[in-house]
Structure formats: structure tokens, C-alpha cells
Design a protein around this motif. Sequence first.
Motif: not given
Length: 396
Positions: A70-93
Motif C-alpha cells: 500500500s505504501q508502494c501504491s501511494n508512492f506510485l501516485d506521487m510519481i504519476n503526479t510529478d512529485q518525485v524528481k531526480n536527486g530525491d531519496v527513497i529510504f526503506l526502513q
Amino acid sequence: MKKVFYFGLEPLKARYTYQLSKEWMPATFAPYVDAGKLEFIDIEGEFDPDQQIKFGAVLDAVGRGKFAMSQCSNFLDMINTDQVKNGDVIFLQDYWHPGIESILYALDLYGIEVNMYAMLHAQSVDEYDFTWPMRTWMRPYELGLDRRMSGIFVGSTIHRDQLRSAGFEAPIHVLSLPLHKEMLLNTLPGFDITAPRENKIVFSSRLDKEKNPFFMLAVAEKFLNEYEDWTWNVTTSGKSFKSMVPGVIEAMEALAIKQPRFKLLSNLTKEEYYTELATSKIQFNCSLQDYVSWTVLESVAYGCDVIFPNFRSFPEFIPEHKLYMPFDVNSAYDALKTNVMWSSNDVKHKQLYNFPELADLGRRMEGYIVANDITQELNVWHEKEYCEYLLTNENK
């Protein structure tokens, strides 16, 4: 300003995952947020706050998968709405994050380059870990994700070496577990580490194969038969004790009937568990596989001494006189006996070791590494002074 998209674990208040994901790690990045260096975004997921472990170890197998996806699904929506850019960070706990391949797939097709970091708690590189039998299909996943990592955080040097032997190539930083000592101790307002303690041994590990629970039962019975003014308390935050080891729950309950000073404490809140640590004298451990262990950090922070096996990661940081020969009931008993002789009520208790401080330092180093794109490998157990220097001089 780069964004850190944080994928925490299910924030279950009975587990360490709530403190870690909702308190300690946000606090780790708060100084960088306040300085305008990055934006910290907690990726939410769907979960049952009353989830109990039906099958699984630290977390329920089904609950873990549903939350992560469900986290991945929410983040895919953020990719689709251009909220994720080059140089950003994904941190997996947690390195084991079901559904992460869907994010890597989308990032590649969108042409977005991000830095990825993860805390790697165990995985299938140790024969005693419960994921070891899964290695035939899990190892390709592990090594594939490794190729996308900017950095991996582990608790101990032996774990780093096991990962290297298995083919991991990303930078691996040895930083203990990300404990926030001040927040931990604030859970019990008014805690006095010098207060007298009861003659109690506490066992807080899960009752699964890698924690060697049958060995614990043998040591507990031998010890209690000899020390009639001591109790041995086994704790869990679950509503009842669970284990993937056949017969261990029945054996434990049988010992509790046979020996009334062997007590089973279930459904403990964090406050109740920390009170148990704050009033006990010894935390006993017999793990076959554990990279540092939350129990040792929390116990020492609350002034409880420790007896651990001379095995795997423990000799890296636990003093030799607090270690016993692994798999040897008599050696474990002798170690407890020596400790009992020392821990009379006349002794002013204090924090005996610096494990919690080093873990706290390691947590802050995680923030430092992510915020500054550090690729040089660091080891908080071996380079304490250097890590402190880096943090002190970060903004000079």
C-alpha cells in the motif's frame, strides 16, 4: 531541495516499529529539515493497529506485505503526479519491502534517478535466520535491489561481511540499530537508574528458532532450582505468546506450572515492558542470530545488565566477562551465577556500557549519510570518534 521519501514499518505501538518509524527516524532528519536542506515525507500505508502475528517473526507475514504494497501504491501516485524528481531519496526502513520492484520499474520508465537507502535487518545470508530456507528465491531479489542502493545500513560488522560474501556490492555502513536514547528514556518519566532492583532475570526475545528458546528454558530451570529468591520473567507485547517452533509454547507453559517463579508476562505495553527492564537485574539472551538486538540496547539504557552468548555479532561490543560459551547450559548458568554475586541490592546501579550512546550516534549518522550523499563506508563500533567529528563539523 531534495525530498526524502521515508517508507517506515507498520507503526504498531506494541512493537518497536511505532517508535522507530513515527518518532525516532523523523527526529533523525528533523535537523536537516529545519536547516532547509531536505524535505522529509513519510509514505503512509494501510494497516490494522491491532494486528497480531499469525505467521511471521517480527511482524505478521500478511500484514507486512499488505502495508508495504500500500505504501508502494501511494508512492506510485506521487510519481504519476510529478512529485518525485531526480536527486530525491527513497529510504526503506526494512530492506525486505514487498512491491518495491513496481517503483523501480516506474522510475526507470519515467527516467527519474533517485538515491536509495535501506536498513538491512537480516535477510537470507545467515543460516540461523528464518529467511535462510527462502534463499533460493530471495537471494536474486536481494542482489537485484542491492544494485540500486546508494547505501545500506546494518547493525554489526559480521553482518556486513556476510553480505559481502553473498555478493552485495553497495556501500554498507555499520551503524548499530537506530535507537533514539532520549526519546526511549522519556517513555518512563522519573526513571531513576540508581534505584534498587528486584531479583529478576528477564528474557525478551521472540520464541522463534533463531532465538533458541528451548535452550533458554533449560538455563532458566537450572538457575531457578539453585536460586530460590529470584524470578525469571519472559515477556511479550503480544496478547499471547507465539512461536514458529513446534512445542516450545507448550514446554514453556509446562515449566511455568512446574516452577512458579518462572513467569510469563504477555500483552505488555511499552511502558510496562520498560518498567520490567528498569526493575530487573539481568537480561538473558541466547540468540543464534541477532545483529546487535533491540533488547540489549533497551535493557542497558534502563540499567539492566546483560548475559549473552559469545556468538555472531555479540563479541563485537559486549564485554567478554558478560559472554558465555554458546550452546552450553552450564556456561550460561555460570555466567548468571557470577553476575548474581555482583548484583546485590547494596550496589548503586548505573548504565554499565555505552551501547545505547553508540546506537544513538549510528542513528544520527544515517541522517548525515543520506543528507550529504556519503559513499565512504563508516563503522560506528570501530570509528566512534571519527563519526562524532563528522557530525560536529558537518556545517563548518
